[in-house]
Design a protein around this motif. Structure first.
Motif, PDB file in Angstrom:
ATOM      1  N   MET A 176       0.845  -1.251   0.150  1.00 38.10           N
ATOM      2  CA  MET A 176       0.078   0.038   0.009  1.00 38.10           C
ATOM      3  C   MET A 176       0.760   1.412  -0.021  1.00 38.10           C
ATOM      4  SD  MET A 176      -2.972   1.127   2.654  1.00 38.10           S
ATOM      5  CE  MET A 176      -3.974  -0.402   2.316  1.00 38.10           C
ATOM      6  N   SER A 177       0.757   2.170  -0.901  1.00 34.73           N
ATOM      7  CA  SER A 177       1.382   3.364  -0.946  1.00 34.73           C
ATOM      8  C   SER A 177       1.198   4.563   0.082  1.00 34.73           C
ATOM      9  CB  SER A 177       0.875   3.970  -2.303  1.00 34.73           C
ATOM     10  OG  SER A 177      -0.254   4.595  -2.423  1.00 34.73           O
ATOM     11  N   VAL A 178       2.168   5.205   0.056  1.00 35.02           N
ATOM     12  CA  VAL A 178       2.149   6.158   1.379  1.00 35.02           C
ATOM     13  C   VAL A 178       0.733   7.185   1.298  1.00 35.02           C
ATOM     14  CG1 VAL A 178       3.230   8.247   2.376  1.00 35.02           C
ATOM     15  CG2 VAL A 178       4.476   6.494   1.466  1.00 35.02           C
ATOM     16  N   THR A 179       0.551   7.443  -0.152  1.00 33.73           N
ATOM     17  CA  THR A 179      -0.783   8.163  -0.290  1.00 33.73           C
ATOM     18  C   THR A 179      -1.985   7.574   0.143  1.00 33.73           C
ATOM     19  OG1 THR A 179       0.483   9.151  -2.273  1.00 33.73           O
ATOM     20  CG2 THR A 179      -1.981   9.693  -2.165  1.00 33.73           C
ATOM     21  N   ALA A 180      -1.954   6.317  -0.338  1.00 33.20           N
ATOM     22  CA  ALA A 180      -3.096   5.446   0.135  1.00 33.20           C
ATOM     23  C   ALA A 180      -3.423   5.437   1.766  1.00 33.20           C
ATOM     24  CB  ALA A 180      -3.267   4.152  -0.391  1.00 33.20           C
ATOM     25  N   ILE A 181      -2.093   5.259   2.556  1.00 31.89           N
ATOM     26  CA  ILE A 181      -2.159   5.206   3.741  1.00 31.89           C
ATOM     27  C   ILE A 181      -2.835   6.494   4.472  1.00 31.89           C
ATOM     28  CG2 ILE A 181      -0.978   4.795   5.931  1.00 31.89           C
ATOM     29  CD1 ILE A 181       0.764   2.907   4.581  1.00 31.89           C
ATOM     30  N   GLN A 182      -2.053   7.488   3.700  1.00 31.83           N
ATOM     31  CA  GLN A 182      -2.538   9.148   4.131  1.00 31.83           C
ATOM     32  C   GLN A 182      -4.288   9.194   3.974  1.00 31.83           C
ATOM     33  OE1 GLN A 182      -1.020  12.364   1.989  1.00 31.83           O
ATOM     34  NE2 GLN A 182      -0.430  13.366   4.078  1.00 31.83           N
ATOM     35  N   ASN A 183      -4.816   8.732   2.848  1.00 31.38           N
ATOM     36  CA  ASN A 183      -6.042   8.810   2.404  1.00 31.38           C
ATOM     37  C   ASN A 183      -6.869   8.242   3.630  1.00 31.38           C
ATOM     38  OD1 ASN A 183      -5.597  10.538   0.365  1.00 31.38           O
ATOM     39  ND2 ASN A 183      -5.440   8.924  -0.983  1.00 31.38           N
ATOM     40  N   LYS A 184      -6.695   7.013   3.810  1.00 33.26           N
ATOM     41  CA  LYS A 184      -7.237   6.156   4.896  1.00 33.26           C
ATOM     42  C   LYS A 184      -7.131   6.909   6.402  1.00 33.26           C
ATOM     43  CE  LYS A 184      -6.797   1.867   2.826  1.00 33.26           C
ATOM     44  NZ  LYS A 184      -8.556   1.408   2.855  1.00 33.26           N
ATOM     45  N   LEU A 185      -6.077   7.515   6.613  1.00 31.70           N
ATOM     46  CA  LEU A 185      -5.800   8.176   7.881  1.00 31.70           C
ATOM     47  C   LEU A 185      -6.876   9.438   7.880  1.00 31.70           C
ATOM     48  CD1 LEU A 185      -2.034   7.950   8.819  1.00 31.70           C
ATOM     49  CD2 LEU A 185      -4.254   6.633   9.956  1.00 31.70           C
ATOM     50  N   LYS A 186      -6.846  10.222   6.797  1.00 33.71           N
ATOM     51  CA  LYS A 186      -7.907  11.295   6.411  1.00 33.71           C
ATOM     52  C   LYS A 186      -9.409  10.961   6.888  1.00 33.71           C
ATOM     53  CE  LYS A 186      -4.984  14.066   3.776  1.00 33.71           C
ATOM     54  NZ  LYS A 186      -5.061  14.888   2.231  1.00 33.71           N
ATOM     55  N   ILE A 187      -9.815   9.660   6.285  1.00 34.10           N
ATOM     56  CA  ILE A 187     -10.920   9.167   6.443  1.00 34.10           C
ATOM     57  C   ILE A 187     -11.173   8.987   8.013  1.00 34.10           C
ATOM     58  CG2 ILE A 187     -12.537   7.406   6.000  1.00 34.10           C
ATOM     59  CD1 ILE A 187     -11.302   7.145   3.054  1.00 34.10           C
ATOM     60  N   ILE A 188     -10.186   8.245   8.650  1.00 36.06           N
ATOM     61  CA  ILE A 188     -10.632   8.032  10.079  1.00 36.06           C
ATOM     62  C   ILE A 188     -10.702   9.378  10.941  1.00 36.06           C
ATOM     63  CG2 ILE A 188      -9.424   7.015  12.072  1.00 36.06           C
ATOM     64  CD1 ILE A 188      -8.169   4.754  10.146  1.00 36.06           C
ATOM     65  N   ASP A 189      -9.916  10.148  10.446  1.00 39.70           N
ATOM     66  CA  ASP A 189      -9.660  11.349  11.326  1.00 39.70           C
ATOM     67  C   ASP A 189     -10.864  12.380  11.102  1.00 39.70           C
ATOM     68  OD1 ASP A 189      -8.257  13.538  13.010  1.00 39.70           O
ATOM     69  OD2 ASP A 189      -8.064  14.717  11.021  1.00 39.70           O
ATOM     70  N   GLN A 190     -11.434  12.295   9.823  1.00 36.74           N
ATOM     71  CA  GLN A 190     -12.590  13.169   9.360  1.00 36.74           C
ATOM     72  C   GLN A 190     -14.020  12.194   9.837  1.00 36.74           C
ATOM     73  OE1 GLN A 190     -12.006  14.461   5.514  1.00 36.74           O
ATOM     74  NE2 GLN A 190     -10.394  15.493   6.102  1.00 36.74           N
ATOM     75  N   SER A 191     -13.845  11.176  10.413  1.00 36.92           N
ATOM     76  CA  SER A 191     -15.188  10.416  10.308  1.00 36.92           C
ATOM     77  C   SER A 191     -15.852  10.880  11.739  1.00 36.92           C
ATOM     78  CB  SER A 191     -14.741   8.917  10.532  1.00 36.92           C
ATOM     79  OG  SER A 191     -14.099   8.720  11.664  1.00 36.92           O
ATOM     80  N   LYS A 192     -17.173  11.021  11.642  1.00 45.18           N
ATOM     81  CA  LYS A 192     -17.893  11.436  12.789  1.00 45.18           C
ATOM     82  C   LYS A 192     -17.844  10.349  14.001  1.00 45.18           C
ATOM     83  CE  LYS A 192     -21.318  14.018  10.188  1.00 45.18           C
ATOM     84  NZ  LYS A 192     -23.033  14.287   9.971  1.00 45.18           N
ATOM     85  N   ALA A 193     -17.770   9.103  13.621  1.00 46.79           N
ATOM     86  CA  ALA A 193     -17.641   8.139  14.586  1.00 46.79           C
ATOM     87  C   ALA A 193     -16.389   8.347  15.615  1.00 46.79           C
ATOM     88  CB  ALA A 193     -17.788   6.707  14.112  1.00 46.79           C
ATOM     89  N   PHE A 194     -15.268   8.539  14.783  1.00 51.07           N
ATOM     90  CA  PHE A 194     -13.934   8.698  15.490  1.00 51.07           C
ATOM     91  C   PHE A 194     -13.877  10.346  16.298  1.00 51.07           C
ATOM     92  CE2 PHE A 194      -9.532  10.391  15.604  1.00 51.07           C
ATOM     93  CZ  PHE A 194      -8.861   9.431  16.454  1.00 51.07           C
ATOM     94  N   GLN A 195     -14.425  11.308  15.618  1.00 51.05           N
ATOM     95  CA  GLN A 195     -14.630  12.479  16.431  1.00 51.05           C
ATOM     96  C   GLN A 195     -15.444  12.263  17.647  1.00 51.05           C
ATOM     97  OE1 GLN A 195     -15.598  15.433  13.588  1.00 51.05           O
ATOM     98  NE2 GLN A 195     -13.464  15.273  12.529  1.00 51.05           N
ATOM     99  N   GLY A 196     -16.520  11.480  17.417  1.00 46.32           N
ATOM    100  CA  GLY A 196     -17.365  11.622  18.655  1.00 46.32           C
ATOM    101  C   GLY A 196     -16.741  10.773  19.683  1.00 46.32           C
ATOM    102  N   GLN A 231     -15.130  14.104   1.005  1.00 43.80           N
ATOM    103  CA  GLN A 231     -15.308  12.564   1.380  1.00 43.80           C
ATOM    104  C   GLN A 231     -16.198  11.902   0.344  1.00 43.80           C
ATOM    105  OE1 GLN A 231     -17.626  13.521   4.940  1.00 43.80           O
ATOM    106  NE2 GLN A 231     -15.898  13.704   6.499  1.00 43.80           N
ATOM    107  N   GLN A 232     -16.416  12.528  -0.571  1.00 39.92           N
ATOM    108  CA  GLN A 232     -17.197  11.563  -1.590  1.00 39.92           C
ATOM    109  C   GLN A 232     -16.207  10.739  -2.300  1.00 39.92           C
ATOM    110  OE1 GLN A 232     -20.074  11.524  -2.794  1.00 39.92           O
ATOM    111  NE2 GLN A 232     -21.075  13.068  -1.321  1.00 39.92           N
TER     112      GLN A 232
END
Length: 307
Positions: A1-21, A245-246
């Motif tokens: 998995m590339s660094v960009t893909a890992i960073q995109n997954k981390l962005k999804i986690i960081d911006q998810s409402k469940a994680f922020q909640g 997020q789309q």
């Protein structure tokens, strides 16, 4: 998995409402544990709170690392004031509770409650509006100081012999005027001077009208003006985040979409007349075609997501 893909997954986690909640939930638990330390607790509960504090500190450090890795480098991360604020709070929480630093460590852990402000967008909007309104409010405060000084000097000259404790000099008189502006037993002060000067009520009513009614409403209007602007910016940021997020469409998906009728011709006309400034009508037509293509892209993406 590339660094960009890992960073995109981390962005999804960081911006998810469940994680922020969950982060907000941990902040609330941290606030409750800090308040529990102010009571006399049995030893076993003290040890449990100590273990809980260590777990909360590790989680905050883990959450900060995720947010850092999800950003586009250190410059992008530290360009946001809230990230700097959270970093300082988390680093301060790393001070151990034992030894001579126990008081300092507990004091620093109290400020972890302020992380609730950085996690809730509405609270961030209020704080940003407050800070942006301070320069405008500064001029109002300066004008209020001038009014306070003038009334303080007049009050000291007129009422100093009546009550030296309240009107002895200009500084004491200004403190008395501040008390009057908060409506703290101001009528008793007024009636005391009215026993000597029956028309002194004009002094108090004019001062209250200027400070409490006029200047206070000016400050409220300034804050509301800045808050409306911050609310607009927050709405635009939410819209941009929703678009991000789309997901990013792959090149294959983009290539499989047929351009709207007329977009190729519009692009070719623009290319053919590259050296000629485009007219307003051509620019408007091109924007309309681009909007049409964007709608088709979003429609295809939603179709692909449906089972």
């Amino acid at each position: 998995m590339s660094v960009t893909a890992i960073q995109n997954k981390l962005k999804i986690i960081d911006q998810s409402k469940a994680f922020q909640g969950f982060v907000i939930f941990v902040i609330v638990v941290s606030a409750l544990s800090i308040g529990a330390h102010t009571y006399h607790l049995p030893p076993w509960l003290e040890k449990s709170l100590l273990v809980l504090d260590i777990g909360i500190t590790v989680f905050f450090l883990f959450e900060l690392i995720i947010r850092y890795l999800a950003s586009d480098g250190p410059k992008s991360f530290f360009s946001k004031g809230w990230n700097i604020f959270d970093t300082v709070i988390v680093i301060g929480s790393l001070i151990p509770l034992g030894g001579s630093t126990v008081l300092l460590a507990r004091l620093l852990r109290i400020f972890r409650v302020l992380r609730l402000v950085s996690m809730v967008p509405e609270l961030r909007m209020l704080i940003n509006a407050l800070f942006k309104a301070i320069p405008r409010m500064g001029y109002i405060v300066l004008l209020m100081f001038v009014i306070f000084y003038i009334y303080g000097a007049v009050g000291s000259m007129l009422f100093g012999h009546i009550n030296a404790f309240l009107w002895g000099d200009v500084s004491i008189a200004m403190l008395t005027l501040f008390r009057i502006s908060t409506f703290e037993s101001w009528t008793s002060i007024m009636y005391e001077t009215m026993a000597v000067y029956p028309l002194s009520w004009m002094f108090y009513l004019s001062f209250i009208f200027l400070t409490t009614f006029t200047f206070l409403n000016m400050m409220v209007g300034t804050v509301l003006d800045v808050m409306s602007e911050e609310s607009r910016l927050m709405s635009e940021a939410k819209l941009q985040l929703a678009i991000e997020q789309q997901g990013i469409l792959t090149t294959e998906n983009v290539g499989s979409i047929t351009a709207p009728n007329g977009l190729e011709q519009t692009s070719e006309r623009v290319a053919d007349n590259e050296n000629r400034p485009a007219t307003a009508a051509e620019i408007k037509q091109l924007h309309a075609k681009i909007d049409q293509l964007t709608a088709l892209l979003l429609q295809q993406q939603n179709t692909q997501r449906q089972p």
